[in-house]
Design a protein around this motif. Structure first.
Motif, PDB file in Angstrom:
ATOM      1  N   TYR A  88      41.158  43.497  37.212  1.00 42.13           N
ATOM      2  CA  TYR A  88      41.083  42.041  37.061  1.00 42.13           C
ATOM      3  C   TYR A  88      39.709  41.474  37.410  1.00 42.13           C
ATOM      4  CZ  TYR A  88      45.612  43.809  38.568  1.00 42.13           C
ATOM      5  OH  TYR A  88      46.693  44.586  38.778  1.00 42.13           O
ATOM      6  N   ASN A  89      38.936  42.188  38.245  1.00 34.13           N
ATOM      7  CA  ASN A  89      37.600  41.708  38.609  1.00 34.13           C
ATOM      8  C   ASN A  89      37.602  40.294  39.160  1.00 34.13           C
ATOM      9  OD1 ASN A  89      36.495  44.118  37.603  1.00 34.13           O
ATOM     10  ND2 ASN A  89      36.380  43.281  35.541  1.00 34.13           N
ATOM     11  N   LEU A  90      38.572  39.985  40.012  1.00 31.48           N
ATOM     12  CA  LEU A  90      38.581  38.662  40.645  1.00 31.48           C
ATOM     13  C   LEU A  90      37.692  38.696  41.883  1.00 31.48           C
ATOM     14  CD1 LEU A  90      42.400  37.825  40.475  1.00 31.48           C
ATOM     15  CD2 LEU A  90      40.568  37.160  38.887  1.00 31.48           C
ATOM     16  N   ILE A  91      37.165  37.527  42.245  1.00 28.65           N
ATOM     17  CA  ILE A  91      36.361  37.434  43.463  1.00 28.65           C
ATOM     18  C   ILE A  91      37.336  37.215  44.628  1.00 28.65           C
ATOM     19  CG2 ILE A  91      34.475  36.218  44.629  1.00 28.65           C
ATOM     20  CD1 ILE A  91      33.533  37.380  41.987  1.00 28.65           C
ATOM     21  N   PRO A  92      37.400  38.171  45.576  1.00 31.30           N
ATOM     22  CA  PRO A  92      38.457  38.106  46.609  1.00 31.30           C
ATOM     23  C   PRO A  92      38.322  36.920  47.545  1.00 31.30           C
ATOM     24  CG  PRO A  92      36.965  39.955  47.016  1.00 31.30           C
ATOM     25  CD  PRO A  92      36.581  39.384  45.683  1.00 31.30           C
ATOM     26  N   THR A  93      37.104  36.362  47.669  1.00 40.00           N
ATOM     27  CA  THR A  93      36.919  35.258  48.617  1.00 40.00           C
ATOM     28  C   THR A  93      37.131  33.888  47.958  1.00 40.00           C
ATOM     29  OG1 THR A  93      34.561  35.364  48.094  1.00 40.00           O
ATOM     30  CG2 THR A  93      35.305  36.527  50.084  1.00 40.00           C
ATOM     31  N   LEU A  94      37.511  33.886  46.668  1.00 43.04           N
ATOM     32  CA  LEU A  94      37.770  32.612  45.985  1.00 43.04           C
ATOM     33  C   LEU A  94      39.254  32.501  45.639  1.00 43.04           C
ATOM     34  CD1 LEU A  94      34.816  32.454  43.392  1.00 43.04           C
ATOM     35  CD2 LEU A  94      34.941  31.361  45.647  1.00 43.04           C
ATOM     36  N   SER A  95      39.775  31.270  45.684  1.00 36.17           N
ATOM     37  CA  SER A  95      41.176  31.026  45.323  1.00 36.17           C
ATOM     38  C   SER A  95      41.352  31.254  43.817  1.00 36.17           C
ATOM     39  CB  SER A  95      41.559  29.586  45.647  1.00 36.17           C
ATOM     40  OG  SER A  95      40.865  28.712  44.775  1.00 36.17           O
ATOM     41  N   ALA A  96      42.624  31.238  43.381  1.00 35.83           N
ATOM     42  CA  ALA A  96      42.916  31.395  41.953  1.00 35.83           C
ATOM     43  C   ALA A  96      42.167  30.328  41.159  1.00 35.83           C
ATOM     44  CB  ALA A  96      44.424  31.274  41.717  1.00 35.83           C
ATOM     45  N   TYR A  97      42.271  29.078  41.608  1.00 35.45           N
ATOM     46  CA  TYR A  97      41.600  27.985  40.904  1.00 35.45           C
ATOM     47  C   TYR A  97      40.093  28.242  40.823  1.00 35.45           C
ATOM     48  CZ  TYR A  97      39.925  23.392  39.584  1.00 35.45           C
ATOM     49  OH  TYR A  97      39.298  22.369  38.928  1.00 35.45           O
ATOM     50  N   GLU A  98      39.508  28.623  41.964  1.00 40.05           N
ATOM     51  CA  GLU A  98      38.049  28.818  41.992  1.00 40.05           C
ATOM     52  C   GLU A  98      37.623  30.002  41.130  1.00 40.05           C
ATOM     53  OE1 GLU A  98      35.791  26.886  42.990  1.00 40.05           O
ATOM     54  OE2 GLU A  98      37.053  25.411  43.984  1.00 40.05           O
ATOM     55  N   ASN A  99      38.472  31.031  41.051  1.00 38.70           N
ATOM     56  CA  ASN A  99      38.152  32.152  40.170  1.00 38.70           C
ATOM     57  C   ASN A  99      38.121  31.704  38.710  1.00 38.70           C
ATOM     58  OD1 ASN A  99      37.849  35.165  41.001  1.00 38.70           O
ATOM     59  ND2 ASN A  99      39.247  34.299  42.541  1.00 38.70           N
TER      60      ASN A  99
ATOM     61  N   LEU B  82      50.200  28.971  42.570  1.00 34.11           N
ATOM     62  CA  LEU B  82      49.275  29.839  43.306  1.00 34.11           C
ATOM     63  C   LEU B  82      47.830  29.362  43.219  1.00 34.11           C
ATOM     64  CD1 LEU B  82      50.709  33.317  42.216  1.00 34.11           C
ATOM     65  CD2 LEU B  82      51.078  32.092  44.374  1.00 34.11           C
ATOM     66  N   SER B  83      47.634  28.140  42.740  1.00 31.00           N
ATOM     67  CA  SER B  83      46.288  27.624  42.506  1.00 31.00           C
ATOM     68  C   SER B  83      45.359  27.817  43.710  1.00 31.00           C
ATOM     69  CB  SER B  83      46.392  26.142  42.144  1.00 31.00           C
ATOM     70  OG  SER B  83      45.129  25.640  41.838  1.00 31.00           O
TER      71      SER B  83
ATOM     72  N   MET C 174      48.207  38.157  46.343  1.00 30.66           N
ATOM     73  CA  MET C 174      48.994  38.135  45.103  1.00 30.66           C
ATOM     74  C   MET C 174      49.400  39.534  44.656  1.00 30.66           C
ATOM     75  SD  MET C 174      46.738  35.561  42.807  1.00 30.66           S
ATOM     76  CE  MET C 174      46.041  34.101  43.528  1.00 30.66           C
ATOM     77  N   SER C 175      50.476  39.581  43.847  1.00 28.62           N
ATOM     78  CA  SER C 175      50.875  40.841  43.219  1.00 28.62           C
ATOM     79  C   SER C 175      49.889  41.159  42.099  1.00 28.62           C
ATOM     80  CB  SER C 175      52.285  40.697  42.637  1.00 28.62           C
ATOM     81  OG  SER C 175      52.246  39.840  41.508  1.00 28.62           O
ATOM     82  N   GLY C 176      49.961  42.385  41.596  1.00 31.73           N
ATOM     83  CA  GLY C 176      49.092  42.774  40.484  1.00 31.73           C
ATOM     84  C   GLY C 176      49.301  41.876  39.271  1.00 31.73           C
ATOM     85  N   GLY C 177      50.570  41.564  38.990  1.00 36.15           N
ATOM     86  CA  GLY C 177      50.879  40.724  37.832  1.00 36.15           C
ATOM     87  C   GLY C 177      50.277  39.342  37.982  1.00 36.15           C
TER      88      GLY C 177
ATOM     89  N   ALA D 200      47.828  48.122  34.839  1.00 39.35           N
ATOM     90  CA  ALA D 200      48.085  48.243  36.277  1.00 39.35           C
ATOM     91  C   ALA D 200      49.349  47.490  36.690  1.00 39.35           C
ATOM     92  CB  ALA D 200      46.878  47.716  37.052  1.00 39.35           C
ATOM     93  N   LEU D 201      50.134  47.045  35.698  1.00 45.49           N
ATOM     94  CA  LEU D 201      51.290  46.206  36.019  1.00 45.49           C
ATOM     95  C   LEU D 201      52.602  46.936  35.770  1.00 45.49           C
ATOM     96  CD1 LEU D 201      50.145  42.881  34.311  1.00 45.49           C
ATOM     97  CD2 LEU D 201      49.642  43.707  36.609  1.00 45.49           C
ATOM     98  N   ASP D 202      53.678  46.459  36.423  1.00 47.45           N
ATOM     99  CA  ASP D 202      54.989  47.000  36.103  1.00 47.45           C
ATOM    100  C   ASP D 202      55.392  46.485  34.717  1.00 47.45           C
ATOM    101  OD1 ASP D 202      56.925  44.587  36.336  1.00 47.45           O
ATOM    102  OD2 ASP D 202      55.647  44.463  38.105  1.00 47.45           O
TER     103      ASP D 202
END
Ligand SMILES: Nc1ncnc2c1ncn2[C@@H]1O[C@H](COP(=O)(O)OP(=O)(O)O)[C@@H](O)[C@H]1O
Ligand SMILES: [Mg+2]
Length: 262
Positions: free
Chosen positions: A110-121, A150-151, A158-161, A187-189
């Motif tokens: 997913y390459n999300l930034i771990p220190t940013l919230s969902a909204y900020e990502n 989850l914003s 969060m889960s992988g999904g 990577a998801l179920d």
């Protein structure tokens, strides 16, 4: 239709002109002093409103094809056209602009930034361009992929999904015409994966957009308009409106016919 005709078709806003065209694309990588050809002349077209699956054994060149189509890797020969524009010979700046504006790419990781919230990502691509993130569009996109609640949550909680939905929202909030997804559910179920693909299908079927996705799941492929099968860098089969059983039958045939690598 010739490439030139397609380019002129673009100018007259032909809404049925293919959004993705590959003409005899080859791709070779330098390995030591040798050039190893991975894609051997792949031609395909994806039209607006289409959701197309790419399937094939591991190592058949699916990721390489997606990177070439999305302009993330240069082709060795042949050409790729996105919305009528040829990537060959396009300047780096033009290509970067096209990738930012017209093309979305959903990676398996997913390459999300771990220190940013969902909204900020989701807002990040706007911030990187020094644009004000459009709050309503971002919130609407988070809602569309089912994670409005989850914003403000951080990816690590969060889960992988859920993380893949944030990554999907980040791409969708850019409103790209063409979305490429390389095993976005790898990577998801099964259930989370199918939910993510259902969201991609909904986008693909909106006017003027299309999705090309790699998947291993015959049930997912069966929900796509077309399935393209890749083996050893060749497109070897194509199904329209196929059932999961038909997809599985072709896949089994491909696996059985993979010979020793020369
Ligand atoms: N950067 C690279 N350099 C050399 N070989 C590569 C590179 N990327 C991919 N390959 C090779 O290309 C082949 C196809 O890889 P890939 O496109 O990742 O296949 P798939 O996604 O279908 O599993 C593999 O043999 C892989 O080792
Ligand atoms: Mg791959």
């Amino acid at each position: 239709m010739t490439a030139a005709a397609l380019r002129s078709a673009d100018h007259t806003a032909d809404t049925t002109a293919p959004l993705v065209i590959a003409n005899q694309v080859t791709k070779a990588f330098a390995v030591g002093r040798r050039q190893i050809e991975i894609l051997h002349g792949v031609s395909l077209q994806v039209r607006p409103g289409e959701m197309v699956a790419v399937m094939g054994p591991s190592g058949s060149g699916k990721s390489t094809l997606m990177y070439c189509l999305a302009g993330l890797e240069p082709v060795t020969s042949g050409d790729v056209l996105i919305a009528g524009k040829s990537l060959a010979g396009m300047s780096r700046g033009r290509l970067a602009q096209l990738r930012r504006r017209d093309i979305g790419f959903v990676f398996q990781q997913y390459n999300l930034i771990p220190t940013l919230s969902a909204y900020e990502n989701v807002a990040l691509p706007y911030r990187l361009r020094r644009e004000a993130p459009p709050r309503e569009l971002i919130e609407g996109t988070l809602e569309a992929v089912g994670i409005a609640a989850l914003s403000n949550a951080m990816p690590t909680s969060m889960s992988g999904g859920e993380q893949q939905r944030v990554a999907l929202a980040r791409v969708l909030a850019q409103r790209p015409q063409v979305i490429f997804a390389d095993e976005p559910t790898g990577a998801l179920d099964t259930n989370s994966g199918r939910a993510v693909l259902a969201e991609l299908a909904e986008i693909a079927h909106q006017p003027g957009q299309c999705v090309l996705t790699v998947t291993h799941d015959p049930a997912v492929a069966a929900t796509c308009d077309r399935v393209l099968f890749l083996r050893d860098g060749h497109l070897v089969d194509e199904l329209h409106q196929a059932s999961a059983e038909q997809v599985s039958t072709v896949l089994t045939g491909l696996a059985a016919s993979v010979g020793p690598v020369a």
